[in-house]
Design a protein around this motif. Sequence first.
Motif, PDB file in Angstrom:
ATOM      1  N   LEU A 119      10.821   3.452   0.428  1.00 29.57           N
ATOM      2  CA  LEU A 119       9.771   2.453   0.590  1.00 29.57           C
ATOM      3  C   LEU A 119       8.727   2.916   1.599  1.00 29.57           C
ATOM      4  O   LEU A 119       7.526   2.713   1.392  1.00 29.57           O
ATOM      5  CB  LEU A 119      10.378   1.116   1.019  1.00 29.57           C
ATOM      6  CG  LEU A 119       9.393  -0.044   1.173  1.00 29.57           C
ATOM      7  CD1 LEU A 119       8.624  -0.287  -0.125  1.00 29.57           C
ATOM      8  CD2 LEU A 119      10.132  -1.311   1.590  1.00 29.57           C
ATOM      9  N   ARG A 132       4.731   3.167   0.809  1.00 33.01           N
ATOM     10  CA  ARG A 132       3.722   2.443   1.572  1.00 33.01           C
ATOM     11  C   ARG A 132       2.663   3.380   2.146  1.00 33.01           C
ATOM     12  O   ARG A 132       1.519   2.970   2.359  1.00 33.01           O
ATOM     13  CB  ARG A 132       4.384   1.649   2.703  1.00 33.01           C
ATOM     14  CG  ARG A 132       5.100   0.400   2.216  1.00 33.01           C
ATOM     15  CD  ARG A 132       5.797  -0.325   3.350  1.00 33.01           C
ATOM     16  NE  ARG A 132       6.275  -1.637   2.924  1.00 33.01           N
ATOM     17  CZ  ARG A 132       7.077  -2.403   3.647  1.00 33.01           C
ATOM     18  NH1 ARG A 132       7.496  -2.001   4.840  1.00 33.01           N
ATOM     19  NH2 ARG A 132       7.458  -3.581   3.194  1.00 33.01           N
ATOM     20  N   LEU A 151      -0.544   5.629  -5.288  1.00 39.60           N
ATOM     21  CA  LEU A 151       0.306   4.450  -5.410  1.00 39.60           C
ATOM     22  C   LEU A 151       0.167   3.834  -6.798  1.00 39.60           C
ATOM     23  O   LEU A 151       1.167   3.458  -7.430  1.00 39.60           O
ATOM     24  CB  LEU A 151      -0.060   3.425  -4.337  1.00 39.60           C
ATOM     25  CG  LEU A 151       0.697   2.092  -4.398  1.00 39.60           C
ATOM     26  CD1 LEU A 151       2.196   2.310  -4.219  1.00 39.60           C
ATOM     27  CD2 LEU A 151       0.169   1.126  -3.357  1.00 39.60           C
ATOM     28  N   THR A 174       3.474  -5.443  -2.755  1.00 41.23           N
ATOM     29  CA  THR A 174       2.634  -4.400  -2.157  1.00 41.23           C
ATOM     30  C   THR A 174       2.252  -4.693  -0.710  1.00 41.23           C
ATOM     31  O   THR A 174       1.395  -4.002  -0.155  1.00 41.23           O
ATOM     32  CB  THR A 174       1.357  -4.205  -2.992  1.00 41.23           C
ATOM     33  OG1 THR A 174       0.698  -5.468  -3.153  1.00 41.23           O
ATOM     34  CG2 THR A 174       1.688  -3.616  -4.357  1.00 41.23           C
ATOM     35  N   GLY A 234       2.083  -4.225   2.993  1.00 44.36           N
ATOM     36  CA  GLY A 234       2.317  -3.046   3.802  1.00 44.36           C
ATOM     37  C   GLY A 234       1.976  -1.739   3.128  1.00 44.36           C
ATOM     38  O   GLY A 234       2.064  -0.677   3.755  1.00 44.36           O
ATOM     39  N   CYS A 235       1.573  -1.782   1.856  1.00 40.91           N
ATOM     40  CA  CYS A 235       1.239  -0.552   1.138  1.00 40.91           C
ATOM     41  C   CYS A 235      -0.213  -0.139   1.401  1.00 40.91           C
ATOM     42  O   CYS A 235      -1.071  -0.997   1.641  1.00 40.91           O
ATOM     43  CB  CYS A 235       1.438  -0.745  -0.362  1.00 40.91           C
ATOM     44  SG  CYS A 235       3.165  -0.895  -0.875  1.00 40.91           S
ATOM     45  N   GLN A 262      -6.610  -4.937  -0.979  1.00 41.00           N
ATOM     46  CA  GLN A 262      -5.777  -5.321  -2.112  1.00 41.00           C
ATOM     47  C   GLN A 262      -6.371  -6.554  -2.788  1.00 41.00           C
ATOM     48  O   GLN A 262      -7.115  -7.318  -2.169  1.00 41.00           O
ATOM     49  CB  GLN A 262      -4.342  -5.598  -1.666  1.00 41.00           C
ATOM     50  CG  GLN A 262      -3.650  -4.378  -1.084  1.00 41.00           C
ATOM     51  CD  GLN A 262      -2.149  -4.548  -0.996  1.00 41.00           C
ATOM     52  OE1 GLN A 262      -1.525  -5.216  -1.823  1.00 41.00           O
ATOM     53  NE2 GLN A 262      -1.542  -3.930   0.013  1.00 41.00           N
ATOM     54  N   ASP A 316      -2.850  -5.269   7.966  1.00 41.66           N
ATOM     55  CA  ASP A 316      -2.870  -3.987   8.667  1.00 41.66           C
ATOM     56  C   ASP A 316      -3.537  -4.125  10.031  1.00 41.66           C
ATOM     57  O   ASP A 316      -3.097  -3.515  11.009  1.00 41.66           O
ATOM     58  CB  ASP A 316      -3.590  -2.939   7.819  1.00 41.66           C
ATOM     59  CG  ASP A 316      -3.571  -1.560   8.470  1.00 41.66           C
ATOM     60  OD1 ASP A 316      -2.474  -1.085   8.807  1.00 41.66           O
ATOM     61  OD2 ASP A 316      -4.652  -0.975   8.657  1.00 41.66           O
ATOM     62  N   ILE A 345       7.026  -8.124   6.194  1.00 47.57           N
ATOM     63  CA  ILE A 345       6.891  -6.674   6.036  1.00 47.57           C
ATOM     64  C   ILE A 345       8.062  -5.964   6.688  1.00 47.57           C
ATOM     65  O   ILE A 345       8.669  -5.057   6.108  1.00 47.57           O
ATOM     66  CB  ILE A 345       5.549  -6.194   6.620  1.00 47.57           C
ATOM     67  CG1 ILE A 345       4.376  -6.766   5.816  1.00 47.57           C
ATOM     68  CG2 ILE A 345       5.498  -4.664   6.627  1.00 47.57           C
ATOM     69  CD1 ILE A 345       3.022  -6.379   6.352  1.00 47.57           C
ATOM     70  N   ASP A 386      11.047  -6.220   4.480  1.00 44.02           N
ATOM     71  CA  ASP A 386      10.882  -5.774   3.086  1.00 44.02           C
ATOM     72  C   ASP A 386      11.018  -6.944   2.114  1.00 44.02           C
ATOM     73  O   ASP A 386      11.685  -6.858   1.074  1.00 44.02           O
ATOM     74  CB  ASP A 386      11.892  -4.677   2.734  1.00 44.02           C
ATOM     75  CG  ASP A 386      11.706  -3.425   3.574  1.00 44.02           C
ATOM     76  OD1 ASP A 386      10.581  -3.188   4.033  1.00 44.02           O
ATOM     77  OD2 ASP A 386      12.692  -2.690   3.774  1.00 44.02           O
TER      78      ASP A 386
END
Length: 288
Positions: A12, A16, A23, A36, A38-39, A45, A136, A148, A151
């Motif tokens: 994971l 991320r 991705l 998604t 934390g990706c 997004q 972020d 986050i 998970d």
Amino acid sequence: MSEVPEISELRLAEIRALAPDALRRVIRQNRFNGPTAGCAPGRLQGNLAILPEALASDFLRFCQQNPKPCPLIGVSEPGNPCIPSLGRDLDIRTDLGGYRVFRGDAERHESVRDLSTVWRDDLVTFVLGCSFSFEDAILRAGIPIAHIAQDRNVPMYVTNRETTTCGSFGGPVVVSMRAFPAEDAIQAVLLSDRYRLAHGAPVHLGDPSEIGIADLLNPDFGDAPTLRPGDVPVFWACGVTPQMAIRRTRPELAITHEPGHMLVTDLSADAAEFTIGRVGPGAAGASS
């Protein structure tokens, strides 16, 4: 084009850290279909809403009248699964981890992995900013975000607040919730307020019953939160709101993302610090 590690299973943390185009390819290859959050840190997004062209005008007005839960960042041409302004090598039909397909029934949907069997030439795609984009900034400020770290998917709730109705589109505002100690909650509010294309500042802090949420531990979408003593629940407008509006309209075909499974774009999340400037096919304009 960014490289994808040539291994069958990606951890994971590796997923991320991938660049947005890498991705999307991992998702397209069915090597990742989780939430998604934390990706692709620092990238914008988006929530997804796909409708027949006959309903697109009313839905566009609905987004314009409800910019807090529906911050529009891109619109496709009818039948075109690509929105070049949001990402190179982007295909709406395959690049999200999960989709919901509604066929005239507000209470029932089909969950699918891709849209290859349901795509039509009259479908218009709307991409709306997502609160994952400001997370972020909160993390960079040294403030942990529970879902986050665990998970898990962010918890989401239907509220007693109503959107502005346009045509047949309307319904309740849906919110996502993150809980923080009081000092961190204030900082999270200030940080998110800069990201107007990612829902901006919260719509409510504190007592969930004031916005019609009876049980904070039983969300309508996503995973149940973990609350610590002294945590303040903070509620942001959520991109599941237009899904509720679409369900009320009962179109003969509509497609949305699975909650928490967003389109990761190539745009910097800093683009979400501005308000939308130009709305049209493929647009993701911004002005201060």
